[in-house]
Scaffold this motif. Structure first.
Motif, short mmCIF file in Angstrom:
data_model
loop_
_atom_site.label_atom_id
_atom_site.label_comp_id
_atom_site.label_asym_id
_atom_site.label_seq_id
_atom_site.Cartn_x
_atom_site.Cartn_y
_atom_site.Cartn_z
N UNK A 1 82.72 10.36 34.44
CA UNK A 1 83.03 9.68 35.70
C UNK A 1 83.94 8.47 35.45
N UNK A 2 83.65 7.71 34.42
CA UNK A 2 84.47 6.55 34.10
C UNK A 2 85.89 6.97 33.72
N UNK A 3 86.00 8.03 32.91
CA UNK A 3 87.32 8.51 32.49
C UNK A 3 88.12 9.02 33.69
N UNK A 4 87.48 9.78 34.58
CA UNK A 4 88.16 10.31 35.76
C UNK A 4 88.63 9.21 36.69
N UNK A 5 87.97 8.06 36.66
CA UNK A 5 88.36 6.92 37.49
C UNK A 5 89.28 5.96 36.75
N UNK A 6 89.77 6.42 35.60
CA UNK A 6 90.74 5.69 34.80
C UNK A 6 90.26 4.32 34.36
N UNK A 7 88.97 4.21 34.13
CA UNK A 7 88.44 2.98 33.54
C UNK A 7 88.83 2.99 32.06
N UNK B 1 75.53 17.29 40.77
CA UNK B 1 75.81 15.87 40.55
C UNK B 1 76.00 15.18 41.88
N UNK B 2 75.25 14.12 42.09
CA UNK B 2 75.37 13.33 43.31
C UNK B 2 75.89 11.94 42.95
N UNK B 3 77.01 11.56 43.54
CA UNK B 3 77.60 10.25 43.26
C UNK B 3 77.28 9.28 44.39
N UNK C 1 70.08 16.57 39.27
CA UNK C 1 68.89 17.35 38.94
C UNK C 1 69.34 18.43 37.98
N UNK C 2 68.91 18.32 36.73
CA UNK C 2 69.40 19.25 35.71
C UNK C 2 68.38 20.34 35.38
N UNK C 3 67.28 20.36 36.08
CA UNK C 3 66.26 21.37 35.81
C UNK C 3 65.29 20.86 34.76
N UNK D 1 67.77 10.97 44.70
CA UNK D 1 68.48 12.23 44.84
C UNK D 1 67.98 12.99 46.06
N UNK D 2 68.87 13.76 46.67
CA UNK D 2 68.50 14.48 47.88
C UNK D 2 67.80 15.81 47.60
#
Length: 124
Positions: free
Chosen positions: A34-40, A110-112, A14-16, A104-105
């Motif tokens: 997210x992809x970079x952090x997971x080394x994709x 950020x919700x993954x 939710x970015x407003x 989204x809750x």
């Protein structure tokens, strides 16, 4: 999702108050990060917004979210073996739209999703 259709990870945020173009740019940024952090090493991003692709490929210094475009560009310059941002028609992007609006809750941030939310299982 992987090339074989297997779920890897999902997210929503939710970015407003933001227009569709800005929301899509944030989604592209979060997805690449997210992809970079997971080394994709190889990523194809699909978006309904041709204008977002145009802004990423040809930045406009007058655009109010220039810093966001720069963050996306910097992520694209990382040591990927392949990264591409492509247009997709809305009918091919239904699961993403449901994920963005219904899963989204409401707490913000950020919700993954390690597993696909129930609301999109029949769409993927």
């Amino acid at each position: 999702m992987k090339h074989n259709g297997r779920w890897v990870r999902g997210f929503g945020s939710r970015i407003g108050l933001a227009g569709p173009q800005t929301a899509e740019l944030w989604a592209i940024y979060y997805g690449l990060r997210m992809a970079w952090e997971r080394e994709m090493t190889s990523v194809v991003v699909f978006t309904e917004r041709r204008d977002a692709i145009d802004l990423i490929n040809n930045p406009d210094p007058a655009y109010p979210m220039t810093a966001l475009i720069e963050m996306i560009t910097m992520l694209k310059w990382e040591a990927w073996s392949h990264v591409d941002i492509q247009h997709i028609h809305a009918d091919g992007n239904v699961a993403v739209n449901v994920l963005a609006t219904d899963c989204l809750d409401g707490e913000g941030g950020l919700e993954e999703f390690a597993e696909p939310p129930h609301a999109i299982i029949h769409l993927i």
